[in-house]
Design a protein around this motif. Structure first.
Motif, mmCIF file in Angstrom:
data_model
loop_
_atom_site.group_PDB
_atom_site.id
_atom_site.type_symbol
_atom_site.label_atom_id
_atom_site.label_comp_id
_atom_site.label_asym_id
_atom_site.label_seq_id
_atom_site.Cartn_x
_atom_site.Cartn_y
_atom_site.Cartn_z
ATOM 1 N N ASN A 83 0.832 -1.195 0.000
ATOM 2 C CA ASN A 83 0.000 0.000 0.000
ATOM 3 C C ASN A 83 0.868 1.248 0.000
ATOM 4 O OD1 ASN A 83 -2.429 -1.488 0.140
ATOM 5 N ND2 ASN A 83 -2.372 -1.513 2.387
ATOM 6 N N ASN A 84 0.271 2.355 -0.440
ATOM 7 C CA ASN A 84 0.959 3.646 -0.455
ATOM 8 C C ASN A 84 2.335 3.521 -1.095
ATOM 9 O OD1 ASN A 84 1.332 6.391 0.012
ATOM 10 N ND2 ASN A 84 2.086 6.083 2.103
ATOM 11 N N LEU A 85 2.354 2.962 -2.286
ATOM 12 C CA LEU A 85 3.622 2.672 -2.946
ATOM 13 C C LEU A 85 4.365 3.938 -3.329
ATOM 14 C CD1 LEU A 85 2.434 -0.371 -5.004
ATOM 15 C CD2 LEU A 85 4.425 -0.367 -3.488
ATOM 16 N N LYS A 86 5.688 3.851 -3.248
ATOM 17 C CA LYS A 86 6.589 4.947 -3.564
ATOM 18 C C LYS A 86 7.507 4.534 -4.708
ATOM 19 C CE LYS A 86 6.733 6.254 1.324
ATOM 20 N NZ LYS A 86 7.616 6.477 2.490
ATOM 21 N N PRO A 87 8.043 5.496 -5.454
ATOM 22 C CA PRO A 87 8.966 5.135 -6.540
ATOM 23 C C PRO A 87 10.133 4.275 -6.073
ATOM 24 C CG PRO A 87 8.291 7.398 -6.789
ATOM 25 C CD PRO A 87 7.728 6.937 -5.474
ATOM 26 N N GLU A 88 10.617 4.483 -4.856
ATOM 27 C CA GLU A 88 11.728 3.694 -4.354
ATOM 28 C C GLU A 88 11.365 2.243 -4.052
ATOM 29 O OE1 GLU A 88 10.878 6.783 -0.997
ATOM 30 O OE2 GLU A 88 10.614 6.651 -3.170
ATOM 31 N N ASP A 89 10.076 1.894 -4.141
ATOM 32 C CA ASP A 89 9.660 0.499 -4.024
ATOM 33 C C ASP A 89 9.842 -0.269 -5.326
ATOM 34 O OD1 ASP A 89 8.767 0.736 -1.302
ATOM 35 O OD2 ASP A 89 6.917 1.661 -2.041
ATOM 36 N N THR A 90 10.181 0.420 -6.403
ATOM 37 C CA THR A 90 10.360 -0.231 -7.695
ATOM 38 C C THR A 90 11.484 -1.259 -7.623
ATOM 39 O OG1 THR A 90 9.534 1.662 -8.943
ATOM 40 C CG2 THR A 90 10.975 0.131 -10.108
ATOM 41 N N ALA A 91 11.185 -2.503 -7.980
ATOM 42 C CA ALA A 91 12.144 -3.596 -7.896
ATOM 43 C C ALA A 91 11.486 -4.864 -8.413
ATOM 44 C CB ALA A 91 12.612 -3.814 -6.451
ATOM 45 N N VAL A 92 12.299 -5.894 -8.611
ATOM 46 C CA VAL A 92 11.787 -7.244 -8.764
ATOM 47 C C VAL A 92 11.631 -7.830 -7.367
ATOM 48 C CG1 VAL A 92 12.175 -9.546 -9.701
ATOM 49 C CG2 VAL A 92 12.855 -7.532 -11.018
ATOM 50 N N TYR A 93 10.452 -8.356 -7.076
ATOM 51 C CA TYR A 93 10.147 -8.921 -5.766
ATOM 52 C C TYR A 93 10.195 -10.438 -5.841
ATOM 53 C CZ TYR A 93 8.832 -4.420 -3.824
ATOM 54 O OH TYR A 93 8.855 -3.121 -3.353
ATOM 55 N N TYR A 94 10.922 -11.044 -4.909
ATOM 56 C CA TYR A 94 11.112 -12.484 -4.840
ATOM 57 C C TYR A 94 10.605 -13.020 -3.512
ATOM 58 C CZ TYR A 94 14.665 -11.558 -8.451
ATOM 59 O OH TYR A 94 15.338 -11.144 -9.573
ATOM 60 N N CYS A 95 10.113 -14.252 -3.511
ATOM 61 C CA CYS A 95 9.859 -14.944 -2.260
ATOM 62 C C CYS A 95 10.813 -16.117 -2.120
ATOM 63 C CB CYS A 95 8.398 -15.392 -2.123
ATOM 64 S SG CYS A 95 7.781 -16.515 -3.392
ATOM 65 N N ALA A 96 11.086 -16.486 -0.869
ATOM 66 C CA ALA A 96 12.005 -17.566 -0.545
ATOM 67 C C ALA A 96 11.456 -18.357 0.625
ATOM 68 C CB ALA A 96 13.389 -17.007 -0.200
ATOM 69 N N ALA A 97 11.640 -19.669 0.598
ATOM 70 C CA ALA A 97 11.085 -20.564 1.606
ATOM 71 C C ALA A 97 12.180 -21.185 2.449
ATOM 72 C CB ALA A 97 10.258 -21.666 0.941
ATOM 73 N N ALA A 98 11.971 -21.183 3.773
ATOM 74 C CA ALA A 98 12.877 -21.779 4.744
ATOM 75 C C ALA A 98 12.180 -22.950 5.418
ATOM 76 C CB ALA A 98 13.306 -20.747 5.787
#
Length: 128
Positions: A83-98
């Protein structure tokens, strides 16, 4: 084969919202910890959030109050509400499992050995 697949990314205006999904196949997420990471071009991968098997939740300071992590075990999926996204949130988002099920004090380290399964990523772009 074990697999994590991220989805839900896209292009949004500053102040907008997205919900990212991390869907598991070939294994069950119930007793895993799931971390969310992001990587902008030319930058190192950084931890965003983590949820443990007991639903303990952790957030980077930069996203507290804006992002929410959750799990829906019936769908074998973990979500990240942005929510309330900002330009600095721009990225590729990954998930990882432990598999050990715990986030721990080093939950935000992408090189943590406990993160044994990684997805391919989904692009989030925040721009006006």
């Amino acid at each position: 084969q074990v697999q994590l697949v991220e989805s839900g990314g896209g292009l949004v205006q500053p102040g907008g919202s997205l919900r990212l999904s991390c869907a598991a196949s070939g294994f069950t997420l119930d007793y895993y910890a799931i971390g969310w990471f992001r990587q902008a071009p030319g930058k190192e991968r950084e931890g965003v959030s983590c949820i443990s098997r007991n639903d303990d939740m952790y957030y980077a300071d930069s996203v507290k109050g804006r992002f929410t992590i959750s799990r829906e075990n019936a769908k074998n999926t973990v979500y990240l509400q942005l929510n309330n996204l900002k330009p600095e949130d721009t990225a590729v988002y990954y998930c990882a499992a432990a598999p050990n099920g715990w986030c721990g004090s080093r939950w935000n380290r992408s090189d943590r050995p406990e993160y044994q399964i990684w997805g391919q990523g989904t692009q989030v772009t925040v721009s006006s």
